[in-house]
Design a protein around this motif. Sequence first.
Motif, PDB file in Angstrom:
ATOM      1  N   ASP A  58       0.583  -1.111  -0.454  1.00 16.94           N
ATOM      2  CA  ASP A  58      -0.151  -0.355  -0.244  1.00 16.94           C
ATOM      3  C   ASP A  58       0.957   1.276   0.321  1.00 16.94           C
ATOM      4  O   ASP A  58       1.862   1.246   0.186  1.00 16.94           O
ATOM      5  CB  ASP A  58      -0.655   0.350   1.265  1.00 16.94           C
ATOM      6  CG  ASP A  58       0.346   0.110   2.252  1.00 16.94           C
ATOM      7  OD1 ASP A  58       0.530   0.889   2.715  1.00 16.94           O
ATOM      8  OD2 ASP A  58      -0.246  -1.218   3.165  1.00 16.94           O
ATOM      9  N   LYS A  59       0.415   2.713   0.044  1.00 15.01           N
ATOM     10  CA  LYS A  59       1.266   3.785   0.298  1.00 15.01           C
ATOM     11  C   LYS A  59       1.820   3.754   1.289  1.00 15.01           C
ATOM     12  O   LYS A  59       2.996   4.875   1.090  1.00 15.01           O
ATOM     13  CB  LYS A  59      -0.044   4.338  -0.294  1.00 15.01           C
ATOM     14  CG  LYS A  59      -0.038   6.060  -0.041  1.00 15.01           C
ATOM     15  CD  LYS A  59      -0.849   7.367  -0.158  1.00 15.01           C
ATOM     16  CE  LYS A  59      -1.183   7.901   1.242  1.00 15.01           C
ATOM     17  NZ  LYS A  59      -1.743   8.930   0.624  1.00 15.01           N
ATOM     18  N   ASP A  60       2.191   3.355   1.905  1.00 13.25           N
ATOM     19  CA  ASP A  60       2.990   2.867   3.177  1.00 13.25           C
ATOM     20  C   ASP A  60       4.489   3.090   2.603  1.00 13.25           C
ATOM     21  O   ASP A  60       5.239   3.328   2.759  1.00 13.25           O
ATOM     22  CB  ASP A  60       3.530   2.154   4.109  1.00 13.25           C
ATOM     23  CG  ASP A  60       2.344   2.114   5.732  1.00 13.25           C
ATOM     24  OD1 ASP A  60       2.620   3.918   5.365  1.00 13.25           O
ATOM     25  OD2 ASP A  60       2.357   1.486   6.121  1.00 13.25           O
ATOM     26  N   ARG A  61       4.513   1.872   0.491  1.00 11.96           N
ATOM     27  CA  ARG A  61       5.464   2.155   0.383  1.00 11.96           C
ATOM     28  C   ARG A  61       6.610   2.943  -0.120  1.00 11.96           C
ATOM     29  O   ARG A  61       7.715   3.698   0.295  1.00 11.96           O
ATOM     30  CB  ARG A  61       5.411   0.860  -1.080  1.00 11.96           C
ATOM     31  CG  ARG A  61       5.167  -0.290  -0.308  1.00 11.96           C
ATOM     32  CD  ARG A  61       5.303  -1.508  -1.153  1.00 11.96           C
ATOM     33  NE  ARG A  61       6.737  -1.569  -1.269  1.00 11.96           N
ATOM     34  CZ  ARG A  61       7.376  -2.557  -0.713  1.00 11.96           C
ATOM     35  NH1 ARG A  61       6.985  -3.165   0.104  1.00 11.96           N
ATOM     36  NH2 ARG A  61       8.975  -2.853  -0.257  1.00 11.96           N
ATOM     37  N   PHE A  62       5.317   4.201  -0.393  1.00 10.80           N
ATOM     38  CA  PHE A  62       5.600   5.281  -0.345  1.00 10.80           C
ATOM     39  C   PHE A  62       6.109   6.617   0.552  1.00 10.80           C
ATOM     40  O   PHE A  62       7.226   7.416   1.264  1.00 10.80           O
ATOM     41  CB  PHE A  62       4.842   6.260  -1.421  1.00 10.80           C
ATOM     42  CG  PHE A  62       4.721   7.504  -1.695  1.00 10.80           C
ATOM     43  CD1 PHE A  62       5.457   8.251  -2.504  1.00 10.80           C
ATOM     44  CD2 PHE A  62       4.144   8.570  -0.692  1.00 10.80           C
ATOM     45  CE1 PHE A  62       5.382   9.847  -2.753  1.00 10.80           C
ATOM     46  CE2 PHE A  62       4.298  10.314  -0.883  1.00 10.80           C
ATOM     47  CZ  PHE A  62       4.590  10.522  -2.121  1.00 10.80           C
ATOM     48  N   ARG A  63       5.053   6.415   1.699  1.00 14.17           N
ATOM     49  CA  ARG A  63       5.327   7.402   2.362  1.00 14.17           C
ATOM     50  C   ARG A  63       6.613   6.876   3.724  1.00 14.17           C
ATOM     51  O   ARG A  63       7.902   8.033   4.157  1.00 14.17           O
ATOM     52  CB  ARG A  63       4.246   6.990   4.278  1.00 14.17           C
ATOM     53  CG  ARG A  63       3.378   7.060   3.404  1.00 14.17           C
ATOM     54  CD  ARG A  63       1.913   6.974   5.042  1.00 14.17           C
ATOM     55  NE  ARG A  63       0.772   7.465   5.055  1.00 14.17           N
ATOM     56  CZ  ARG A  63      -0.100   6.501   4.542  1.00 14.17           C
ATOM     57  NH1 ARG A  63      -0.063   5.132   4.266  1.00 14.17           N
ATOM     58  NH2 ARG A  63      -1.203   6.531   4.405  1.00 14.17           N
TER      59      ARG A  63
END
Length: 244
Positions: free
Chosen positions: A217-222
């Motif tokens: 999920d977006k935790d990969r970006f965060r």
Amino acid sequence: MITTHHKKLYEGKAKILYSTEAADVLLSVFKDDATAFNAQKRGTIQGKGAMNCTISSHLFQQLETAGIPTHFIEQLSETEMHVKAVSIIPIEVVIRNLAAGSLCKQTGLELGTLISPPLVELYYKNDELGDPLLTLDRLLLMKLATSEQVAQLAAMALKINDILTSFFQECGITLVDFKLEFGLDHNQQLILADEISPDTCRLWNQSETDPSRRVMDKDRFRNDLGEIESAYQQVMQRVLAHSL
């Protein structure tokens, strides 16, 4: 396709809403823009708009089949969908099945701690204030919703959680937590709006045990974990493979 008939009504961090020739129908266009930490971190995830639009379309249809009213009408293209016009309630409803993110930071709970029954949290949808966590009394004081609507929001969110948890389980994915937004349609009926995607859900790959590699999920970006596009792509492929 955007034409002269479409007037931009609203642009958020992940989507743009346009009017259509029908007063009660809007065009929602998903963007590749990515933000985190209340937009303090910005970037682009290649193909995110198309992947999130497709994932959301299929998950909305899964929920509709299970009796959850949503704003979804139809997916028009890779990045576009028609949705029902709603008046958004400025409350973000977060459901937590496992401890992660801000919950761990604020409580000291260990990452991945099972939460049973699931935790329902209500946040004020206001970027300028940092989307603060609300108590029921504060929410009622601010007249963001009635007590009856709050009870309905929580009940619908928990039902959605049951449906999505089971669905993602079939996909080999753990639904850690997720954010929902609701609105009132022209009949003042409460319906699910916004999107359901790796932008709004924490999703862990059940075939991975490494805390970084399992993130889909977006935790990969965060958290600068890399391989963001491939994680979103994998979620989309699994959702499509298990959809009705």
